[in-house]
Design an enzyme around this catalytic site. Structure first.
Site, PDB file in Angstrom:
ATOM      1  N   GLN A  70       0.835  -1.210   0.000  1.00 24.97           N
ATOM      2  CA  GLN A  70       0.000   0.000   0.000  1.00 24.97           C
ATOM      3  C   GLN A  70       0.873   1.265   0.000  1.00 24.97           C
ATOM      4  O   GLN A  70       0.585   2.212  -0.722  1.00 24.97           O
ATOM      5  CB  GLN A  70      -0.946   0.000   1.205  1.00 24.97           C
ATOM      6  CG  GLN A  70      -1.980  -1.118   1.203  1.00 24.97           C
ATOM      7  CD  GLN A  70      -3.081  -0.963   0.150  1.00 24.97           C
ATOM      8  OE1 GLN A  70      -3.017  -0.113  -0.743  1.00 24.97           O
ATOM      9  NE2 GLN A  70      -4.107  -1.801   0.238  1.00 24.97           N
ATOM     10  N   TYR A  73       2.336   1.766  -3.465  1.00 20.83           N
ATOM     11  CA  TYR A  73       1.347   2.293  -4.397  1.00 20.83           C
ATOM     12  C   TYR A  73       1.062   3.771  -4.106  1.00 20.83           C
ATOM     13  O   TYR A  73       1.095   4.616  -5.006  1.00 20.83           O
ATOM     14  CB  TYR A  73       0.032   1.493  -4.364  1.00 20.83           C
ATOM     15  CG  TYR A  73      -0.968   2.169  -5.262  1.00 20.83           C
ATOM     16  CD1 TYR A  73      -0.881   2.023  -6.647  1.00 20.83           C
ATOM     17  CD2 TYR A  73      -1.916   3.056  -4.752  1.00 20.83           C
ATOM     18  CE1 TYR A  73      -1.716   2.722  -7.490  1.00 20.83           C
ATOM     19  CE2 TYR A  73      -2.752   3.758  -5.589  1.00 20.83           C
ATOM     20  CZ  TYR A  73      -2.651   3.593  -6.961  1.00 20.83           C
ATOM     21  OH  TYR A  73      -3.445   4.316  -7.796  1.00 20.83           O
ATOM     22  N   GLU A  74       0.801   4.072  -2.848  1.00 16.93           N
ATOM     23  CA  GLU A  74       0.406   5.430  -2.461  1.00 16.93           C
ATOM     24  C   GLU A  74       1.485   6.469  -2.776  1.00 16.93           C
ATOM     25  O   GLU A  74       1.169   7.613  -3.087  1.00 16.93           O
ATOM     26  CB  GLU A  74       0.091   5.468  -0.961  1.00 16.93           C
ATOM     27  CG  GLU A  74      -1.188   4.735  -0.562  1.00 16.93           C
ATOM     28  CD  GLU A  74      -2.431   5.601  -0.766  1.00 16.93           C
ATOM     29  OE1 GLU A  74      -2.367   6.800  -0.470  1.00 16.93           O
ATOM     30  OE2 GLU A  74      -3.454   5.067  -1.208  1.00 16.93           O
ATOM     31  N   SER A  75       2.743   6.080  -2.667  1.00 15.68           N
ATOM     32  CA  SER A  75       3.825   7.063  -2.794  1.00 15.68           C
ATOM     33  C   SER A  75       4.643   6.870  -4.062  1.00 15.68           C
ATOM     34  O   SER A  75       5.761   7.365  -4.140  1.00 15.68           O
ATOM     35  CB  SER A  75       4.747   6.955  -1.580  1.00 15.68           C
ATOM     36  OG  SER A  75       5.396   5.695  -1.590  1.00 15.68           O
TER      37      SER A  75
END
Ligand code: NAG
Ligand code: NAG
Length: 219
Positions: A70, A73-75
């Site tokens: 996660q 993906y987020e960063s």
């Protein structure tokens, strides 16, 4: 001789890691990022990741893989500490909470989980540092690597870890906790599926069996 020396060094290194209770090694962390198509993360990033695992109640390698997937993906592979779309105009007017916002500050996504909204900055700030510091200087989440990690793991501990399914290894349940309203209703399934593909890759890099349990979001 050199090879034997290196092998000996490596196995001593592994023994030290085990003795310290390390859940994930730097080699696994590095491969998780590279195999997902992102650049090689620094040793310093790994050290923050590993030392935060304990404080976040993450005791299984599987949940560590879910969290790293996660965060990757987020960063955008641990690179984007500020929401790309807000680079030009700070997304002024977009993420406002009148009772919380400080004049002139903007609360768009920052850090490895893209912490967003003043009330999240406030809750994280009080919980992590016992002060309202982060709402007065939200940009520190993008500026300071240690705060970027702290806030990512804070979000995991408070909003993701205890969600039904997460500790049973249902990756979709973690996506639901992070962005379910946008990604688990059908319309944006492609994004949630991309998160899951990264998770499968991280699992492989971590030496975990199988591609993982997709359920909890759109299925
Ligand atoms: C994590 O916590 C366990 C048990 O409290 C401890 O033995 C271990 O050294 C800690 N690991 C790290 C990397 O801090
Ligand atoms: C990381 O990937 C490389 C190349 O694919 C492999 O040789 C190495 O054993 C992997 N490291 C770990 C810790 O799995």
């Amino acid at each position: 001789m050199k090879i034997i020396g290196l092998a000996l060094f490596c196995s001593i290194f592994s023994i030290i890691q085990l003795a310290q209770g390390q859940l994930v090694t730097y080699g696994e962390f590095k491969n998780a990022s590279i195999w997902s198509g992102f650049p090689t993360p620094s040793m310093k990033k790994y050290t923050y990741f590993e030392s935060n695992l304990n404080q976040t109640l993450i005791m299984s390698k599987e949940e560590a893989a879910m969290a790293l997937a996660q965060f990757l993906y987020e960063s955008d592979g641990l690179r984007a500490k500020r929401e790309y779309a807000c680079e030009v105009d700070n997304c002024a007017g977009q993420y406002t909470t009148p009772w919380c916002d400080i004049d002139g500050e903007h609360y768009y996504g920052r850090g490895y989980i893209q912490l967003t909204w003043c009330y999240n900055y406030l809750a994280a700030s009080r919980d992590l540092y016992g002060a309202d510091w982060l709402i007065w200087d939200p940009d520190v989440v993008g500026r300071d690597d240690s705060v970027a990690w702290d806030t990512a793991f804070w979000f995991w501990r408070v909003n993701v870890h205890f969600q039904p399914g997460v500790q049973e290894g249902m990756f979709g349940a973690s996506t639901r906790a992070i962005n379910g309203a946008n990604e688990c209703t059908g319309e944006f399934n492609a994004v949630a599926q991309k998160r899951f593909r990264i998770y499968s890759t991280v699992r492989k890099a971590f030496g975990l069996e199988g591609e993982g349990d997709e359920r909890g979001c759109y299925n």
